[in-house]
Design a protein around this motif. Structure first.
Motif, PDB file in Angstrom:
ATOM      1  N   LEU A   1      -0.742  10.418   3.078  1.00  0.00           N
ATOM      2  CA  LEU A   1      -0.506   9.022   2.715  1.00  0.00           C
ATOM      3  C   LEU A   1      -0.923   8.089   3.847  1.00  0.00           C
ATOM      4  CD1 LEU A   1       2.659   7.661   0.989  1.00  0.00           C
ATOM      5  CD2 LEU A   1       1.798   6.532   3.014  1.00  0.00           C
ATOM      6  N   LEU A   2      -0.696   8.489   5.096  1.00  0.00           N
ATOM      7  CA  LEU A   2      -0.968   7.633   6.243  1.00  0.00           C
ATOM      8  C   LEU A   2      -2.435   7.642   6.672  1.00  0.00           C
ATOM      9  CD1 LEU A   2       2.209   8.277   8.431  1.00  0.00           C
ATOM     10  CD2 LEU A   2       1.641   6.249   7.120  1.00  0.00           C
ATOM     11  N   THR A   3      -3.309   8.262   5.882  1.00  0.00           N
ATOM     12  CA  THR A   3      -4.731   8.258   6.236  1.00  0.00           C
ATOM     13  C   THR A   3      -5.287   6.846   6.314  1.00  0.00           C
ATOM     14  OG1 THR A   3      -5.182   8.641   3.876  1.00  0.00           O
ATOM     15  CG2 THR A   3      -5.328  10.554   5.359  1.00  0.00           C
ATOM     16  N   TYR A   4      -4.769   5.920   5.531  1.00  0.00           N
ATOM     17  CA  TYR A   4      -5.293   4.555   5.583  1.00  0.00           C
ATOM     18  C   TYR A   4      -4.913   3.871   6.895  1.00  0.00           C
ATOM     19  CZ  TYR A   4      -0.796   2.257   4.486  1.00  0.00           C
ATOM     20  OH  TYR A   4       0.487   1.785   4.515  1.00  0.00           O
ATOM     21  N   VAL A   5      -3.718   4.162   7.431  1.00  0.00           N
ATOM     22  CA  VAL A   5      -3.322   3.619   8.731  1.00  0.00           C
ATOM     23  C   VAL A   5      -4.192   4.232   9.830  1.00  0.00           C
ATOM     24  CG1 VAL A   5      -1.440   3.307  10.366  1.00  0.00           C
ATOM     25  CG2 VAL A   5      -0.961   3.287   7.917  1.00  0.00           C
ATOM     26  N   PHE A   6      -4.451   5.537   9.725  1.00  0.00           N
ATOM     27  CA  PHE A   6      -5.294   6.216  10.700  1.00  0.00           C
ATOM     28  C   PHE A   6      -6.706   5.620  10.702  1.00  0.00           C
ATOM     29  CE2 PHE A   6      -8.318   9.519  11.920  1.00  0.00           C
ATOM     30  CZ  PHE A   6      -7.773   9.965  13.114  1.00  0.00           C
TER      31      PHE A   6
ATOM     32  N   LEU B   1       0.794  -1.232   0.000  1.00  0.00           N
ATOM     33  CA  LEU B   1       0.000   0.000   0.000  1.00  0.00           C
ATOM     34  C   LEU B   1       0.828   1.285   0.000  1.00  0.00           C
ATOM     35  CD1 LEU B   1      -3.301  -0.343   2.066  1.00  0.00           C
ATOM     36  CD2 LEU B   1      -2.920  -0.451  -0.391  1.00  0.00           C
ATOM     37  N   PRO B   2       1.908   1.411   0.792  1.00  0.00           N
ATOM     38  CA  PRO B   2       2.695   2.647   0.690  1.00  0.00           C
ATOM     39  C   PRO B   2       3.243   2.893  -0.716  1.00  0.00           C
ATOM     40  CG  PRO B   2       3.278   1.454   2.675  1.00  0.00           C
ATOM     41  CD  PRO B   2       2.424   0.533   1.860  1.00  0.00           C
ATOM     42  N   LEU B   3       3.661   1.806  -1.386  1.00  0.00           N
ATOM     43  CA  LEU B   3       4.176   1.948  -2.751  1.00  0.00           C
ATOM     44  C   LEU B   3       3.045   2.235  -3.731  1.00  0.00           C
ATOM     45  CD1 LEU B   3       6.672  -1.064  -2.655  1.00  0.00           C
ATOM     46  CD2 LEU B   3       7.148   1.351  -2.190  1.00  0.00           C
ATOM     47  N   LEU B   4       1.887   1.643  -3.510  1.00  0.00           N
ATOM     48  CA  LEU B   4       0.719   1.918  -4.341  1.00  0.00           C
ATOM     49  C   LEU B   4       0.325   3.387  -4.242  1.00  0.00           C
ATOM     50  CD1 LEU B   4      -1.264   0.105  -6.076  1.00  0.00           C
ATOM     51  CD2 LEU B   4      -2.782   0.167  -4.086  1.00  0.00           C
ATOM     52  N   ALA B   5       0.396   3.930  -3.020  1.00  0.00           N
ATOM     53  CA  ALA B   5       0.033   5.334  -2.808  1.00  0.00           C
ATOM     54  C   ALA B   5       0.916   6.260  -3.633  1.00  0.00           C
ATOM     55  CB  ALA B   5       0.146   5.684  -1.329  1.00  0.00           C
ATOM     56  N   GLU B   6       2.211   5.961  -3.670  1.00  0.00           N
ATOM     57  CA  GLU B   6       3.142   6.819  -4.402  1.00  0.00           C
ATOM     58  C   GLU B   6       3.100   6.589  -5.909  1.00  0.00           C
ATOM     59  OE1 GLU B   6       6.800   8.268  -1.618  1.00  0.00           O
ATOM     60  OE2 GLU B   6       7.126   6.487  -2.840  1.00  0.00           O
ATOM     61  N   ARG B   7       3.052   5.326  -6.321  1.00  0.00           N
ATOM     62  CA  ARG B   7       3.285   5.007  -7.729  1.00  0.00           C
ATOM     63  C   ARG B   7       2.016   5.002  -8.579  1.00  0.00           C
ATOM     64  NH1 ARG B   7       7.913   0.226  -7.056  1.00  0.00           N
ATOM     65  NH2 ARG B   7       9.258   1.449  -5.655  1.00  0.00           N
ATOM     66  N   GLU B   8       0.872   4.652  -7.988  1.00  0.00           N
ATOM     67  CA  GLU B   8      -0.360   4.614  -8.772  1.00  0.00           C
ATOM     68  C   GLU B   8      -1.286   5.786  -8.474  1.00  0.00           C
ATOM     69  OE1 GLU B   8      -2.560   1.073  -9.310  1.00  0.00           O
ATOM     70  OE2 GLU B   8      -0.789  -0.212  -9.558  1.00  0.00           O
TER      71      GLU B   8
ATOM     72  N   TRP C   1      -7.943   6.915  -3.912  1.00  0.00           N
ATOM     73  CA  TRP C   1      -7.465   6.631  -2.561  1.00  0.00           C
ATOM     74  C   TRP C   1      -8.611   6.510  -1.565  1.00  0.00           C
ATOM     75  CZ3 TRP C   1      -3.308   4.447  -1.136  1.00  0.00           C
ATOM     76  CH2 TRP C   1      -2.839   4.528   0.168  1.00  0.00           C
ATOM     77  N   GLY C   2      -9.745   7.114  -1.823  1.00  0.00           N
ATOM     78  CA  GLY C   2     -10.898   6.997  -0.941  1.00  0.00           C
ATOM     79  C   GLY C   2     -11.349   5.558  -0.780  1.00  0.00           C
ATOM     80  N   TRP C   3     -11.255   4.769  -1.854  1.00  0.00           N
ATOM     81  CA  TRP C   3     -11.607   3.354  -1.767  1.00  0.00           C
ATOM     82  C   TRP C   3     -10.641   2.611  -0.835  1.00  0.00           C
ATOM     83  CZ3 TRP C   3     -14.416  -0.221  -5.380  1.00  0.00           C
ATOM     84  CH2 TRP C   3     -15.474   0.434  -6.035  1.00  0.00           C
ATOM     85  N   VAL C   4      -9.376   2.976  -0.878  1.00  0.00           N
ATOM     86  CA  VAL C   4      -8.384   2.333  -0.007  1.00  0.00           C
ATOM     87  C   VAL C   4      -8.696   2.647   1.454  1.00  0.00           C
ATOM     88  CG1 VAL C   4      -5.941   2.248   0.615  1.00  0.00           C
ATOM     89  CG2 VAL C   4      -6.617   2.365  -1.798  1.00  0.00           C
ATOM     90  N   ILE C   5      -9.042   3.891   1.739  1.00  0.00           N
ATOM     91  CA  ILE C   5      -9.404   4.263   3.104  1.00  0.00           C
ATOM     92  C   ILE C   5     -10.642   3.494   3.554  1.00  0.00           C
ATOM     93  CG2 ILE C   5     -10.199   6.157   4.577  1.00  0.00           C
ATOM     94  CD1 ILE C   5      -8.483   8.031   2.848  1.00  0.00           C
ATOM     95  N   ALA C   6     -11.662   3.413   2.690  1.00  0.00           N
ATOM     96  CA  ALA C   6     -12.881   2.676   3.036  1.00  0.00           C
ATOM     97  C   ALA C   6     -12.588   1.205   3.289  1.00  0.00           C
ATOM     98  CB  ALA C   6     -13.909   2.828   1.919  1.00  0.00           C
ATOM     99  N   ALA C   7     -11.706   0.625   2.481  1.00  0.00           N
ATOM    100  CA  ALA C   7     -11.328  -0.779   2.681  1.00  0.00           C
ATOM    101  C   ALA C   7     -10.658  -0.971   4.034  1.00  0.00           C
ATOM    102  CB  ALA C   7     -10.407  -1.241   1.553  1.00  0.00           C
ATOM    103  N   ASN C   8      -9.851   0.014   4.440  1.00  0.00           N
ATOM    104  CA  ASN C   8      -9.161  -0.104   5.725  1.00  0.00           C
ATOM    105  C   ASN C   8     -10.082   0.151   6.910  1.00  0.00           C
ATOM    106  OD1 ASN C   8      -5.972  -0.524   5.811  1.00  0.00           O
ATOM    107  ND2 ASN C   8      -6.582   0.290   3.821  1.00  0.00           N
TER     108      ASN C   8
END
Length: 430
Positions: A55-60, A39-46, A106-113
């Motif tokens: 970037l750390l919103t998904y961890v939060f 996920l950290p690499l996905l955040a930067e590269r995609e 990225w909103g989908w990633v946050i929702a998944a987390n």
């Protein structure tokens, strides 16, 4: 017509069901491991995110929802039973890998987390409570060592495997297919093979009388949810010391989840090598708990927790100071050792002090504070990294870990019954 076997407490008496729950918790840990490297690499590269805090919103999001769900998992386990809560957690896990695979933003990633946090809160809390139910008072540290070793060992293996799959087949979808298989398998095993353990807690509760731990009387009267929350959070020295140490421990883990891959990648090393470094921390942490959990049953809890927090601080300081694969390997392994000393021992401390009638709720409150560390780590790490850089964020975590260890050394008393009794005898004869 067959008669039901009488309930018995103990690891050997419940070995089959205990082993099954260890396997279930490995699947729980694997759900987190699928994200660790990728996920950290996905955040930067995609998704081309800039700013560590964003970037750390998904961890939060993961930390806040897991922490809150831990509390309700304990309460619901007492009210409805352990197994229904476990099954509900696996049902919530099923969409998570699919959302990560198909996420258009990225909103989908946050929702998944958010969903992943609920899944982890329900399933991991419940497997902890069920193992404590089964083994009784004598082998709590050993039980928690097996539980946490399985969970974080699976985090490590899955993180490394996800890194390999990402390097070979791309960041999506291959790594997240692991999580999808884990969720389906965990649900099936929990529905068809896991048995309810609440009656084991009632059996232990029936055998309790007023007890004393390290010279402190512990009431076994039924407590309200508010009273359990207050004791575990603030008023009871051992419970509240464990809660703050757990929070700081997971602050460090949250920081490692979000920032370590980015720090390692600054040297230009491959995704595969980053995956190895990311996996080493939970690998050593997971395997080490097989030893440290049992040691806490022999040596006691307090000093192991204090030493573990200070070891984590030293490891973080080393990690922030070096910039080669070899030294980062040493630092991440040392961080795993420190975490292994702390993690099962904190859970065993809660089991020592909390009466079976309100123990599940105490575990839920402890895990609420502990897993709030993910969110605190995301905020503190992200803000400090944005203002002063990645290494400064890691130095800040090292300082916080030193403070946490000193709080345990000053405020916590020994909670393991045999060790506490021995200390009381020594004090009375001196």
């Amino acid at each position: 017509m067959t008669t039901a076997k009488p309930l018995r407490l103990g690891l050997r008496a419940n070995l089959a069901q205990f082993s099954l729950l260890v396997a279930v918790n490995a699947l729980v840990g694997g759900m987190v491991g699928q994200e660790q490297t990728v996920l950290p690499l996905l955040a930067e590269r995609e998704f081309h995110l800039v700013g560590y805090t964003f970037l750390l919103t998904y961890v939060f999001a993961f930390g806040v929802t897991k922490a809150a769900t831990n509390y309700f998992a304990g309460t619901w386990s007492d009210r409805f039973g352990r197994k229904p809560v476990l099954i509900a957690g696996w049902l919530i896990a099923l969409p998570v890998p699919l959302m990560l695979i198909w996420a258009p933003n990225w909103g989908w990633v946050i929702a998944a987390n958010v969903l992943l946090g609920v899944n982890q809160g329900l399933t991991w809390s419940t497997t902890v409570i069920m193992k404590i139910d089964l083994v009784g008072p004598r082998q709590r540290g050993t039980a928690m060592g097996f539980n946490e070793a399985a969970g974080y060992g699976a985090v490590a293996v899955t993180a490394a495997l996800a890194g390999y799959l990402a390097a070979r087949y791309g960041l999506r979808p291959a790594p997240f297919l692991l999580g999808l298989s884990y969720a389906a398998l965990g649900l099936g095993v929990s529905v068809f093979f896991v048995r309810e353990t609440r009656e084991h807690a009632r059996l232990e509760a029936a055998s309790h009388a007023t007890s004393t731990v390290s010279g402190r009387a512990h009431t076994h009267a039924e407590l309200s949810n508010r009273q359990v929350f207050a004791r575990t959070s603030v008023s009871e020295p051992a419970l509240s010391s464990a809660s703050q140490a757990g929070l700081v421990n997971n602050l460090n883990f949250g920081l490692s989840w979000g920032l370590f891959p980015l720090l390692f990648a600054t040297t230009g090393m491959s995704v595969g090598h980053v995956g190895v470094l990311v996996a080493l921390y939970p690998a050593v942490w997971g395997a080490g708990q097989l030893v440290t959990g049992a040691l806490s049953d022999r040596w006691g809890r307090k000093h192991l927790i204090t030493a573990g927090m200070l070891t984590q601080a030293g490891a973080l300081a080393l990690l922030a100071s070096v910039d080669t694969f070899t030294w980062w390997t040493i630092a991440t392994m040392l961080l795993g050792v420190g975490t292994a000393m702390v993690y099962p021992t904190l859970l065993a401390t809660i089991g020592d002090v909390a009466h079976p009638s309100w123990r599940a709720r105490a575990v839920g409150v402890y895990r609420l504070w502990r897993d709030s560390g993910y969110a605190v780590g995301a905020l503190v790490g992200g803000i400090v990294a944005d203002v002063w850089g990645l290494r400064s964020a890691i130095w800040a975590a090292a300082a916080i870990s030193v403070a946490s260890g000193l709080v345990v050394a000053y405020r916590m008393y020994e909670t393991h019954p045999a060790t506490a009794r021995q200390q009381t005898r020594e004090e009375s004869t001196s």
